[in-house]
Enzyme design. Structure first.
Site, PDB file in Angstrom:
ATOM      1  N   ARG A  51       8.890  74.593  12.656  1.00 27.71           N
ATOM      2  CA  ARG A  51       8.258  75.653  11.858  1.00 27.71           C
ATOM      3  C   ARG A  51       8.515  75.539  10.367  1.00 27.71           C
ATOM      4  NH1 ARG A  51       8.673  77.059  16.666  1.00 27.71           N
ATOM      5  NH2 ARG A  51      10.610  75.931  16.411  1.00 27.71           N
ATOM      6  N   THR A  52       9.769  75.342   9.990  1.00 24.87           N
ATOM      7  CA  THR A  52      10.082  75.426   8.565  1.00 24.87           C
ATOM      8  C   THR A  52       9.402  74.294   7.810  1.00 24.87           C
ATOM      9  OG1 THR A  52      12.191  76.381   9.219  1.00 24.87           O
ATOM     10  CG2 THR A  52      11.977  75.706   6.926  1.00 24.87           C
ATOM     11  N   LYS A  80      22.058  54.932   4.587  1.00 19.96           N
ATOM     12  CA  LYS A  80      22.818  53.848   3.928  1.00 19.96           C
ATOM     13  C   LYS A  80      24.004  54.411   3.167  1.00 19.96           C
ATOM     14  CE  LYS A  80      18.369  51.817   2.779  1.00 19.96           C
ATOM     15  NZ  LYS A  80      17.535  51.641   1.590  1.00 19.96           N
ATOM     16  N   ARG A 101      16.528  70.765   4.179  1.00 18.82           N
ATOM     17  CA  ARG A 101      17.381  71.237   5.288  1.00 18.82           C
ATOM     18  C   ARG A 101      18.475  70.204   5.493  1.00 18.82           C
ATOM     19  NH1 ARG A 101      15.267  73.480  11.008  1.00 18.82           N
ATOM     20  NH2 ARG A 101      14.976  75.258   9.616  1.00 18.82           N
ATOM     21  N   HIS A 129      19.718  80.646   5.870  1.00 17.75           N
ATOM     22  CA  HIS A 129      18.342  80.176   6.040  1.00 17.75           C
ATOM     23  C   HIS A 129      17.447  81.183   5.319  1.00 17.75           C
ATOM     24  CE1 HIS A 129      14.850  78.304   7.566  1.00 17.75           C
ATOM     25  NE2 HIS A 129      15.132  78.240   8.865  1.00 17.75           N
TER      26      HIS A 129
END
Ligand code: CP
Length: 304
Positions: A51-52, A80, A101, A129
């Protein structure tokens, strides 16, 4: 507002303005269809999302902008060993705004210190959030008609649930809010949330393990998933994952206008037979998420 790292970065007035803008976008999408022409959003997702990430991307496309980014750390130079600070410094050369995120609490805040463009926290570990909270606030506002005077039940994994922590912080600012926090003893809210948001603001709050006895008093029932990815021990997750399963029989004593919310994804905690109940608004909530993110992008890019 330059970045959105924590919902506490926003005043109640700013939240109201954002909700008003999101509702105008929803009603008049054509007015906004070219507002971000020539602008690029980078979605840097070091953790899974449906969703986000996709609502951010849909939001930018519907504003006439473009999107670039990655959906897993393994396909970026983080694999890396590149630091978050260096990643966002580089991505600032290619994009006008970044939604990020990350599994580590505080990573978006660190990013905001070196980025040359606005940073949006799209979820940091078990911490915050804020764009889910904006989604939750517009949902409550539109479905209940106001943000004040609600008894909010939050059920499930209140320890690791970042959406819970951010929503408690936000709702604590609205007059007449009270909380009923429903969780197993092992998954209660963290002390800092209880002390800094609930106790400091003198908010009425009950903590219980019993969902059924709590339901009749609630205006809002906010269900959450037990967060498998945050457990150190799989056996604990297995033991706790089905602590609460909302079924139609548990809603018999609920108020007729109580709304049922969930940030999603759900696993088992709301039976699919609840989806047809008109009080279940979790999929409408997912749609509100796109409009509020459109409003946020416009605000942070100064395109309002
Ligand atoms: N609510 C939410 O953050 O969903 P995703 O993990 O699918 O983005």
């Amino acid at each position: 507002m330059k970045n959105l790292i924590d919902i506490c970065d926003m005043s109640k007035n700013e939240i109201t303005e954002l909700i008003t803008l999101a509702n105008d976008i929803r009603a008049n999408p054509e007015k906004y269809a070219e507002k971000c022409k020539g602008k690029k959003l980078a979605t840097l997702f070091f953790e899974p999302s449906t969703r986000t990430r996709l609502s951010f991307e849909a939001a930018m496309y519907e504003l006439g902008g473009n999107v670039l980014g990655f959906s897993e750390a393994q396909s970026s130079s983080a694999a890396k060993g590149e630091s978050v600070a260096d990643t966002v410094r580089a991505v600032s050369c290619y994009a006008d705004i970044i939604a990020m995120r990350h599994p580590k609490e505080g990573a978006p805040l660190v990013a905001s210190m070196t980025a040359g463009v606005p940073i949006i926290n799209a979820g940091d570990g078990g911490h915050n959030h804020p764009t889910q909270t904006l989604t939750d606030l517009i949902t409550i506002n539109n479905e209940k008609g106001r943000l004040t005077g609600h008894t909010v039940g939050m059920c499930g994994d209140l320890q690791f649930g970042r959406t819970v922590h951010s929503l408690i912080a936000a709702m604590s600012a609205y007059e007449g809010t009270s909380f009923v926090l429903i969780s197993p003893d092992e998954l209660k809210i963290p002390d800092y949330v209880r002390e800094d948001m609930i106790e400091k603001n003198n908010i009425s709050c009950i903590e219980t393990t019993d969902l059924e006895s709590a339901v009749p008093r609630l205006d809002i029932l906010y269900m959450t998933r037990v967060q498998r990815e945050r457990f150190f021990n799989e056996a604990d997750y297995i033991r706790l994952k089905d602590s609460y399963i909302l079924t139609p029989d548990k809603l018999v004593s609920a108020k007729p206008d109580m709304i049922i919310m969930h940030p999603l994804p759900r696993v088992n905690e709301i039976d699919v037979s609840v989806d047809d109940d008109p009080r279940a608004c979790y999929f409408r909530q997912a749609l509100y998420g796109k409009y509020i993110r459109m409003a946020l992008i416009l605000n942070l890019l100064g395109r309002v």
